[in-house]
Design an enzyme around this catalytic site. Structure first.
Site, PDB file in Angstrom:
ATOM      1  N   CYS A 262       0.812  -1.224   0.000  1.00  0.00           N
ATOM      2  CA  CYS A 262       0.000   0.000   0.000  1.00  0.00           C
ATOM      3  C   CYS A 262       0.843   1.272   0.000  1.00  0.00           C
ATOM      4  O   CYS A 262       0.333   2.358  -0.257  1.00  0.00           O
ATOM      5  CB  CYS A 262      -0.952  -0.013   1.184  1.00  0.00           C
ATOM      6  SG  CYS A 262      -2.090  -1.398   1.081  1.00  0.00           S
TER       7      CYS A 262
ATOM      8  N   HIS B 215      -3.545   6.990   1.968  1.00  0.00           N
ATOM      9  CA  HIS B 215      -3.905   5.655   1.490  1.00  0.00           C
ATOM     10  C   HIS B 215      -5.291   5.307   2.039  1.00  0.00           C
ATOM     11  O   HIS B 215      -5.598   5.602   3.191  1.00  0.00           O
ATOM     12  CB  HIS B 215      -2.857   4.650   1.978  1.00  0.00           C
ATOM     13  CG  HIS B 215      -3.257   3.228   1.784  1.00  0.00           C
ATOM     14  ND1 HIS B 215      -3.639   2.735   0.565  1.00  0.00           N
ATOM     15  CD2 HIS B 215      -3.359   2.185   2.666  1.00  0.00           C
ATOM     16  CE1 HIS B 215      -3.946   1.448   0.690  1.00  0.00           C
ATOM     17  NE2 HIS B 215      -3.785   1.099   1.954  1.00  0.00           N
TER      18      HIS B 215
ATOM     19  N   ASN C  88     -10.127  -0.633  -0.934  1.00  0.00           N
ATOM     20  CA  ASN C  88      -8.670  -0.517  -0.849  1.00  0.00           C
ATOM     21  C   ASN C  88      -8.063  -1.127  -2.111  1.00  0.00           C
ATOM     22  O   ASN C  88      -8.068  -2.353  -2.278  1.00  0.00           O
ATOM     23  CB  ASN C  88      -8.181  -1.249   0.407  1.00  0.00           C
ATOM     24  CG  ASN C  88      -6.674  -1.173   0.580  1.00  0.00           C
ATOM     25  OD1 ASN C  88      -5.950  -0.745  -0.318  1.00  0.00           O
ATOM     26  ND2 ASN C  88      -6.193  -1.607   1.734  1.00  0.00           N
TER      27      ASN C  88
HETATM   28  O1  UT7 Z   1      -3.967  -1.472   3.203  1.00  0.00           O
HETATM   29  C1  UT7 Z   1      -3.423  -2.545   3.863  1.00  0.00           C
HETATM   30  C2  UT7 Z   1      -3.478  -2.333   5.285  1.00  0.00           C
HETATM   31  N1  UT7 Z   1      -4.692  -2.903   5.830  1.00  0.00           N
HETATM   32  C3  UT7 Z   1      -5.369  -2.237   6.745  1.00  0.00           C
HETATM   33  O2  UT7 Z   1      -5.048  -1.118   7.037  1.00  0.00           O
HETATM   34  C4  UT7 Z   1      -6.511  -2.949   7.426  1.00  0.00           C
HETATM   35  C5  UT7 Z   1      -6.496  -2.636   8.895  1.00  0.00           C
HETATM   36  N2  UT7 Z   1      -7.561  -3.320   9.615  1.00  0.00           N
HETATM   37  C6  UT7 Z   1      -8.846  -2.971   9.490  1.00  0.00           C
HETATM   38  O3  UT7 Z   1      -9.212  -2.125   8.714  1.00  0.00           O
HETATM   39  C7  UT7 Z   1      -9.832  -3.649  10.405  1.00  0.00           C
HETATM   40  O4  UT7 Z   1      -9.147  -4.390  11.392  1.00  0.00           O
HETATM   41  C8  UT7 Z   1     -10.823  -4.604   9.667  1.00  0.00           C
HETATM   42  C9  UT7 Z   1     -11.757  -3.776   8.792  1.00  0.00           C
HETATM   43  C10 UT7 Z   1     -10.059  -5.589   8.817  1.00  0.00           C
HETATM   44  C11 UT7 Z   1     -11.666  -5.361  10.683  1.00  0.00           C
HETATM   45  O5  UT7 Z   1     -12.360  -4.460  11.517  1.00  0.00           O
HETATM   46  P1  UT7 Z   1     -12.274  -4.591  13.094  1.00  0.00           P
HETATM   47  O6  UT7 Z   1     -13.122  -3.520  13.629  1.00  0.00           O
HETATM   48  O7  UT7 Z   1     -10.836  -4.593  13.504  1.00  0.00           O
HETATM   49  O8  UT7 Z   1     -12.946  -5.976  13.331  1.00  0.00           O
HETATM   50  P2  UT7 Z   1     -12.361  -7.252  14.121  1.00  0.00           P
HETATM   51  O9  UT7 Z   1     -11.366  -7.959  13.307  1.00  0.00           O
HETATM   52  O10 UT7 Z   1     -11.982  -6.840  15.517  1.00  0.00           O
HETATM   53  O11 UT7 Z   1     -13.661  -8.146  14.233  1.00  0.00           O
HETATM   54  C12 UT7 Z   1     -14.793  -7.758  15.051  1.00  0.00           C
HETATM   55  C13 UT7 Z   1     -15.910  -8.771  14.854  1.00  0.00           C
HETATM   56  C14 UT7 Z   1     -15.450 -10.214  14.960  1.00  0.00           C
HETATM   57  O12 UT7 Z   1     -16.492 -10.951  15.542  1.00  0.00           O
HETATM   58  P3  UT7 Z   1     -16.457 -11.354  17.113  1.00  0.00           P
HETATM   59  O13 UT7 Z   1     -15.202 -12.165  17.272  1.00  0.00           O
HETATM   60  O14 UT7 Z   1     -16.395 -10.039  17.836  1.00  0.00           O
HETATM   61  O15 UT7 Z   1     -17.715 -12.103  17.292  1.00  0.00           O
HETATM   62  C15 UT7 Z   1     -15.297 -10.632  13.523  1.00  0.00           C
HETATM   63  O16 UT7 Z   1     -15.454 -12.020  13.353  1.00  0.00           O
HETATM   64  O17 UT7 Z   1     -16.436  -8.604  13.529  1.00  0.00           O
HETATM   65  C16 UT7 Z   1     -16.430  -9.886  12.865  1.00  0.00           C
HETATM   66  N3  UT7 Z   1     -16.234  -9.661  11.444  1.00  0.00           N
HETATM   67  C17 UT7 Z   1     -17.250  -9.382  10.604  1.00  0.00           C
HETATM   68  N4  UT7 Z   1     -18.566  -9.253  10.794  1.00  0.00           N
HETATM   69  C18 UT7 Z   1     -19.321  -8.953   9.724  1.00  0.00           C
HETATM   70  C19 UT7 Z   1     -15.076  -9.665  10.753  1.00  0.00           C
HETATM   71  N5  UT7 Z   1     -15.312  -9.411   9.451  1.00  0.00           N
HETATM   72  C20 UT7 Z   1     -16.642  -9.230   9.340  1.00  0.00           C
HETATM   73  C21 UT7 Z   1     -17.482  -8.915   8.257  1.00  0.00           C
HETATM   74  N6  UT7 Z   1     -18.813  -8.790   8.494  1.00  0.00           N
HETATM   75  N7  UT7 Z   1     -17.021  -8.742   7.000  1.00  0.00           N
END
Ligand code: UT7
Length: 338
Positions: free
Chosen positions: A122, A263, A293
């Site tokens: 990125c 980004h 992204n």
């Molecule tokens: O450009 C490359 C660099 N990449 C980035 O900068 C990405 C950085 N990370 C992020 O943007 C975020 O961490 C994500 C968007 C990937 C995820 O968001 P988050 O708020 O960190 O969610 P999380 O991983 O903490 O997950 C929270 C909950 C989990 O469920 P439980 O364990 O709390 O029951 C996940 O299983 O959300 C669940 N979850 C979803 N729910 C609905 C994860 N993905 C999804 C989804 N839809 N697509």
């Protein structure tokens, strides 16, 4: 025979044109709801993304790169034959070799140009921008094409809801040329890599460590693997730190910037960085809702959005910032010159 070296005068590099391209096919949050256990509200609240563009089968990164480059050169009114160097930032090259830059050179028609691919995920576009700028500033080249392009859909597992909602396909290109008298162009940059973050975001298969086998395919090693929270925490901290470093060593505050072009990985990362820099939201370019992204494509695509919305004009002080797989970190300060 004596060798006589001509002294070179100090040359500055500027962005003289921008072009972008996304494939026409859309993948909306409603489409994703039918593919994996997710919903529009979760995706919008956690990422800011509403839709992304995806290629059709048979369309590769070089195709998107060429379309973006054509727009960029047409806007500047120059022919592809005038391009001297092509740098393509990508993590989804058409194939491991030849370099996508070679495929672009051939499809675009740039006889006599040289070039190469740059892999910094990125942060690929800002890193390529600096390399290109140094070729201009050295006095060696006058027309350097820098392209950020990725077909992320080629390495995404569309059964993995944690990654498939984030990424899209797209490309952006800029032309770098020497500044005219009185222009400033690219001012400063801060880049940093931290390889200890390699395990948090990668595609483990297909390289020399894990060459493609039936087993690597069965184990889904040719897809993006991400520890979202680890990347998120690093990105929130480092995007702001890199930006602050480049601003403070140039005696600037975030509030003095005309435009912040980050980004586009997550709207929350962007807004948190802007807040820490003291930048009002109306000076922050966000188009993640429409494109997701696109990895190396995001910053030039966001430049195009800023131009389309009339938010970039000659003389504006602009900051670019990125964090990506590696980890790679970058912040670039420049004056907009067209
Ligand atoms: O450009 C490359 C660099 N990449 C980035 O900068 C990405 C950085 N990370 C992020 O943007 C975020 O961490 C994500 C968007 C990937 C995820 O968001 P988050 O708020 O960190 O969610 P999380 O991983 O903490 O997950 C929270 C909950 C989990 O469920 P439980 O364990 O709390 O029951 C996940 O299983 O959300 C669940 N979850 C979803 N729910 C609905 C994860 N993905 C999804 C989804 N839809 N697509």
């Amino acid at each position: 025979m004596s060798l006589t070296l001509k002294p070179r005068t100090q040359v500055r590099a500027k962005i003289s044109s921008v072009g972008s391209y996304v494939p026409p096919r859309l993948l909306t949050n409603a489409d994703l709801e039918k593919m994996v256990e997710t919903n529009d509200q979760w995706i919008v609240e956690r990422t800011g993304i509403r839709e992304r563009h995806l290629v059709d089968k048979g369309v590769a990164t070089s195709d998107l790169a060429v379309e973006a480059a054509k727009v960029c050169l047409e806007k500047r009114g120059i022919s592809p034959s005038e391009v001297e160097v092509i740098i393509v930032a990508t993590v989804t090259p058409d194939m491991l070799f030849p370099a996508t830059a070679c495929l672009v050179q051939n499809k675009l028609g740039c006889p006599g140009a040289w070039g190469f691919d740059l892999s910094a995920a990125c942060s690929g576009f800002p890193y390529a921008l600096q390399v290109g700028a140094k070729l201009v500033e050295s006095g060696v080249h006058k027309k350097v094409l820098v392209i950020g392009a990725d077909v992320m859909s080629s390495i995404i597992d569309y059964t993995d809801r944690t990654t498939c909602i984030i990424f899209g396909d797209g490309a952006g290109a800029v032309l770098l040329e020497p500044c005219e008298e009185g222009e400033v162009g690219l001012i400063d940059f801060w880049h940093e890599i931290d390889g200890s973050g390699g395990a948090s975001l990668n595609m483990p298969g297909g390289g020399s460590l894990n060459p493609a086998t039936a087993e690597t395919v069965a184990n889904k090693m040719h897809y993006v693997h991400q520890d979202g929270q680890a990347v998120y925490k690093f990105a929130v901290r480092k995007m702001a730190e890199a930006s602050e470093t480049v601003l403070s060593r140039n005696g600037l505050q975030g509030s003095e910037l005309s435009c912040f072009i980050p980004h586009q990985a997550n709207k929350r990362i962007i807004l948190s960085t802007a807040e820490r820099l003291g930048m009002p939201e109306d000076r922050v370019v966000i188009n993640i809702d429409r494109f997701g992204n696109t990895t190396a494509g995001t910053i030039p695509l966001a430049m195009q959005t800023a131009l389309d919305e009339g938010r970039l004009k000659k003389g504006d002080l602009v900051l670019l910032a990125s964090v990506g797989a590696g980890f790679t970190v970058g912040a670039t300060l420049l004056r907009w010159e067209f």
